[in-house]
Design a protein around this motif. Structure first.
Motif, short mmCIF file in Angstrom:
data_model
loop_
_atom_site.label_atom_id
_atom_site.label_comp_id
_atom_site.label_asym_id
_atom_site.label_seq_id
_atom_site.Cartn_x
_atom_site.Cartn_y
_atom_site.Cartn_z
N ALA A 62 14.58 -6.30 -17.63
CA ALA A 62 14.59 -6.30 -19.10
C ALA A 62 15.29 -7.52 -19.67
N PHE A 63 16.28 -8.06 -18.95
CA PHE A 63 17.02 -9.22 -19.46
C PHE A 63 16.15 -10.46 -19.56
N GLN A 64 14.98 -10.42 -18.93
CA GLN A 64 14.06 -11.56 -18.99
C GLN A 64 13.12 -11.49 -20.20
N PHE A 65 13.30 -10.46 -21.04
CA PHE A 65 12.45 -10.26 -22.21
C PHE A 65 13.32 -10.07 -23.45
N THR A 66 12.75 -10.32 -24.60
CA THR A 66 13.42 -10.08 -25.87
C THR A 66 12.53 -9.19 -26.73
N ARG A 67 13.10 -8.12 -27.24
CA ARG A 67 12.33 -7.22 -28.11
C ARG A 67 12.23 -7.86 -29.49
N CYS A 68 11.02 -8.00 -30.00
CA CYS A 68 10.84 -8.65 -31.29
C CYS A 68 9.53 -8.19 -31.94
N MET A 94 7.84 -6.57 -26.22
CA MET A 94 8.82 -7.19 -25.33
C MET A 94 8.25 -8.57 -24.96
N ARG A 95 8.80 -9.61 -25.54
CA ARG A 95 8.29 -10.98 -25.35
C ARG A 95 9.09 -11.67 -24.25
N PRO A 96 8.42 -12.22 -23.23
CA PRO A 96 9.16 -12.88 -22.13
C PRO A 96 9.87 -14.14 -22.62
N ASN A 97 11.08 -14.34 -22.13
CA ASN A 97 11.85 -15.53 -22.51
C ASN A 97 11.26 -16.79 -21.89
N ASN A 98 10.71 -16.65 -20.71
CA ASN A 98 10.03 -17.77 -20.02
C ASN A 98 8.85 -17.21 -19.26
N ASP A 150 -1.50 7.35 -18.98
CA ASP A 150 -0.12 7.49 -19.41
C ASP A 150 0.51 6.15 -19.82
N VAL A 151 -0.08 5.05 -19.42
CA VAL A 151 0.48 3.72 -19.72
C VAL A 151 0.02 3.27 -21.10
N SER A 152 0.98 2.94 -21.96
CA SER A 152 0.64 2.49 -23.32
C SER A 152 0.67 0.97 -23.43
N GLU A 153 1.66 0.32 -22.80
CA GLU A 153 1.76 -1.14 -22.87
C GLU A 153 2.31 -1.67 -21.55
N VAL A 154 1.83 -2.86 -21.16
CA VAL A 154 2.37 -3.54 -20.00
C VAL A 154 2.74 -4.96 -20.42
N TYR A 155 4.01 -5.31 -20.25
CA TYR A 155 4.48 -6.65 -20.58
C TYR A 155 4.82 -7.37 -19.27
N HIS A 156 4.52 -8.66 -19.22
CA HIS A 156 4.81 -9.43 -18.00
C HIS A 156 5.19 -10.86 -18.38
N ASN A 157 5.75 -11.60 -17.45
CA ASN A 157 6.16 -12.97 -17.73
C ASN A 157 5.29 -13.99 -17.01
#
Length: 241
Positions: free
Chosen positions: A128-134, A200-204, A228-235
């Motif tokens: 989670a620390f690699q993403f920023t909620r925005c 959840m936007r990846p920082n890099n 069951d999966v609503s969203e998948v965020y990745h970097n």
């Protein structure tokens, strides 16, 4: 000479895809209702979920039934909101958000998808620390500088934090708590986002290619296919991006 898929076959595939999208949206409305009040005017999260459903051409009757279910008025099964963190092929960080009425089933399905594609589940906070909620609002511009300038001016006037122009799109970024206000002001300025929501936007981002790209693409499709999966965020920085 071979024949392509029939019109009926294509329609059935489209109907199945539409049904899966509706399933996810209904769960999102249900959980948003349970987390607040059953009135979109007083529940920003529910209002966003309802807007997404209307954009997907969901009927108002279906939306109302989902809200009723979330409020507990129909005695339906209790839905829970879960977030899993983990890694995919190539060490790509993943955040997987789910809505479910059966946590045992959901974690088993998510773990199986990750393991099958060379990934693994991590502990809470492991990525989670690699993403920023925005808040994020995406507008297609096609590289039109005049349109990009209009979006930039409107976004700054609306109180957004940043605007990123790349790949023929202008992405307006704001604090999660300001999302509703920024979105409304942009609509008033005549700008309707193609995609909008709190994400959840990846920082890099990490570039992927070859076998890693192929496996990651398969994994993302598999996860997206889970009800069951609503969203998948990745970097990952995918070629299309």
């Amino acid at each position: 000479m071979g024949r392509g898929p029939s019109i009926e076959g294509r329609k059935n595939a489209e109907d199945a895809k539409r049904a899966k999208v509706f399933t996810k949206l209904i769960r999102e409305i249900t959980v948003a209702t349970r987390a607040g009040v059953p009135d979109p005017a007083l529940n920003p999260r529910l209002r966003t979920a309802v807007d997404k459903a209307l954009t997907a051409n969901m009927s108002k009757d279906t939306i109302e039934r989902a809200i009723k279910r979330g409020s507990g008025a129909d005695g339906g099964a209790k839905m829970e909101e879960l977030r899993y963190e983990g890694y995919g092929p190539g060490g790509i960080a993943l955040i997987i958000e789910c809505f479910t009425d059966n946590t045992v089933r959901t974690v088993a399905d998510v773990r199986h998808a990750l393991t099958k594609h060379g990934g693994n589940l991590g502990t809470s906070g492991s990525v989670a620390f690699q993403f920023t909620r925005c808040g994020e609002l995406v507008f297609p511009t096609g590289g039109d500088e005049a349109k990009e300038e209009k979006i930039l001016e409107a976004a700054l006037d609306a109180g957004a934090d940043d605007v990123v122009n790349e790949h023929g799109e202008s992405t307006v970024i704001c604090a999660p708590e300001n999302f509703e206000a920024v979105q409304q002001k942009l609509i008033e300025a005549g700008l309707d986002a193609q995609h909008a929501g709190v994400v959840m936007r990846p920082n890099n981002r990490t570039a992927v290619s070859g076998e890693t790209l192929e496996t990651l693409t398969d994994l993302l499709e598999k996860l997206d296919g889970l009800d069951d999966v609503s969203e998948v965020y990745h970097n990952a920085l995918l070629p299309a991006e």
